[in-house]
Design a protein around this motif. Sequence first.
Motif, PDB file in Angstrom:
ATOM      1  N   UNK A 182       0.827  -1.209   0.000  1.00 38.77           N
ATOM      2  CA  UNK A 182       0.000   0.000   0.000  1.00 38.77           C
ATOM      3  C   UNK A 182       0.861   1.260   0.000  1.00 38.77           C
ATOM      4  N   UNK A 183       2.156   1.102  -0.329  1.00 41.22           N
ATOM      5  CA  UNK A 183       3.083   2.234  -0.518  1.00 41.22           C
ATOM      6  C   UNK A 183       3.187   3.109   0.719  1.00 41.22           C
ATOM      7  N   UNK A 184       3.180   2.497   1.899  1.00 36.33           N
ATOM      8  CA  UNK A 184       3.194   3.287   3.130  1.00 36.33           C
ATOM      9  C   UNK A 184       4.521   4.009   3.367  1.00 36.33           C
ATOM     10  N   UNK A 185       5.588   3.561   2.718  1.00 35.03           N
ATOM     11  CA  UNK A 185       6.847   4.269   2.871  1.00 35.03           C
ATOM     12  C   UNK A 185       6.772   5.698   2.373  1.00 35.03           C
ATOM     13  N   UNK A 186       5.957   5.945   1.353  1.00 37.23           N
ATOM     14  CA  UNK A 186       5.793   7.300   0.840  1.00 37.23           C
ATOM     15  C   UNK A 186       5.084   8.186   1.854  1.00 37.23           C
ATOM     16  N   UNK A 187       4.102   7.635   2.570  1.00 36.46           N
ATOM     17  CA  UNK A 187       3.444   8.386   3.639  1.00 36.46           C
ATOM     18  C   UNK A 187       4.454   8.772   4.708  1.00 36.46           C
ATOM     19  N   UNK A 188       5.299   7.834   5.085  1.00 34.96           N
ATOM     20  CA  UNK A 188       6.293   8.117   6.107  1.00 34.96           C
ATOM     21  C   UNK A 188       7.242   9.212   5.662  1.00 34.96           C
ATOM     22  N   UNK A 189       7.741   9.101   4.438  1.00 33.93           N
ATOM     23  CA  UNK A 189       8.650  10.130   3.942  1.00 33.93           C
ATOM     24  C   UNK A 189       7.987  11.504   3.924  1.00 33.93           C
ATOM     25  N   UNK A 190       6.723  11.564   3.541  1.00 29.80           N
ATOM     26  CA  UNK A 190       6.017  12.848   3.516  1.00 29.80           C
ATOM     27  C   UNK A 190       5.976  13.483   4.901  1.00 29.80           C
ATOM     28  N   UNK A 191       5.602  12.694   5.891  1.00 30.52           N
ATOM     29  CA  UNK A 191       5.491  13.232   7.254  1.00 30.52           C
ATOM     30  C   UNK A 191       6.863  13.606   7.801  1.00 30.52           C
ATOM     31  N   UNK A 192       7.849  12.765   7.581  1.00 31.50           N
ATOM     32  CA  UNK A 192       9.191  13.096   8.056  1.00 31.50           C
ATOM     33  C   UNK A 192       9.699  14.376   7.391  1.00 31.50           C
ATOM     34  N   UNK A 193       9.441  14.522   6.105  1.00 35.61           N
ATOM     35  CA  UNK A 193       9.877  15.717   5.395  1.00 35.61           C
ATOM     36  C   UNK A 193       9.182  16.952   5.971  1.00 35.61           C
TER      37      UNK A 193
END
Length: 340
Positions: A182-193
């Motif tokens: 479900x591509x959750x790594x992209x969600x994490x990167x967005x929030x960390x950024x």
Amino acid sequence: MPTVDTVTGPLPTSALGRVLMHEHVFVLNHEYARNYPETWDDAARTEDAVSKLDALADAGIDTIVDLTVLGLGRDIERVRAVAERTRVRVVVATGFYTFTELPTYLRLRGPGRMIGGDDPMEDMFVRDIEVGIAGTGIRAGILKCATDAPGVTPDVERVLRAVARAHLRTGAPISTHTDPRTARGLDQQRIFREEGVDLTAVVIGHSGDTTDLDYLQRLLDAGSYLGMDRFGLEPLLSFDDRVRTVAELCARGYAERMVLSHDASCHSHNFDPAYRAEHMPDWHFTHITDAVLPALRERGVGDEQIDAMLVGNPRRIFEAASDGRAQRSGIEKRWSDLSG
């Protein structure tokens, strides 16, 4: 000299050796074990863990990163009882593991919550890193959080942002659990950024659970490391697919942006030994050295690339954290001198 905190004390990053960046000593359910004590034999489990980690040392692995945090049953005293007797060095983590909600104690506290006040998690994580865990003086060397198929729920977002802020205060790197389907790594990167995190300090975990190279390329291009860290979990993805994905990314020049591991444990309340033996027979600490590395070499992955994934990349991840601590310490000292 750059160092990383381990259970048995600070270690020069140059002495980390070969590192498995996502493992567990014990995954426990304390309430279950407390009420059904026949499910836990402390002496037997300690002996078994020492034996398994010493076998890992015999296989050529020097250090593991134990990403067992709150929500997975972290028990630092039990980990210390193992770490003090094995030749493998153990780096431990702080953070919180949940796919949906936090426990009631944390859910009631924080901005907009019933009890209110500041979110307690950030200070909890910083204390684990800077002071030590549970009064032991054993300091966490890395932060851990999770985002799975349910996505960024309100409580999961709280954890991610608390982890990001603790990273900014301490410099400790971040390693995550994700559901790549479900591509959750992209969600994490967005929030960390959004929180100001340099994404080169982040390992997006369980990236090896997918063959979607476009998704993995997006994570890499944003700067993060990929955790190819579930070797042996064949029910999730086949051995051949896992090896083929790592080999293809190496061929594209990304060996210096990946780390390897199993996400295995010496003992887990979640999977009894009989079930693991029948359904996941290769899910153990020496699977990478026994089978994965030979298979990667057969696919053209060179020893220099293997050393990058097992030695160079973990060392760089922790050295960046150590350098960040040194810089903050210098700034604080200069400010103190000026204020004095």
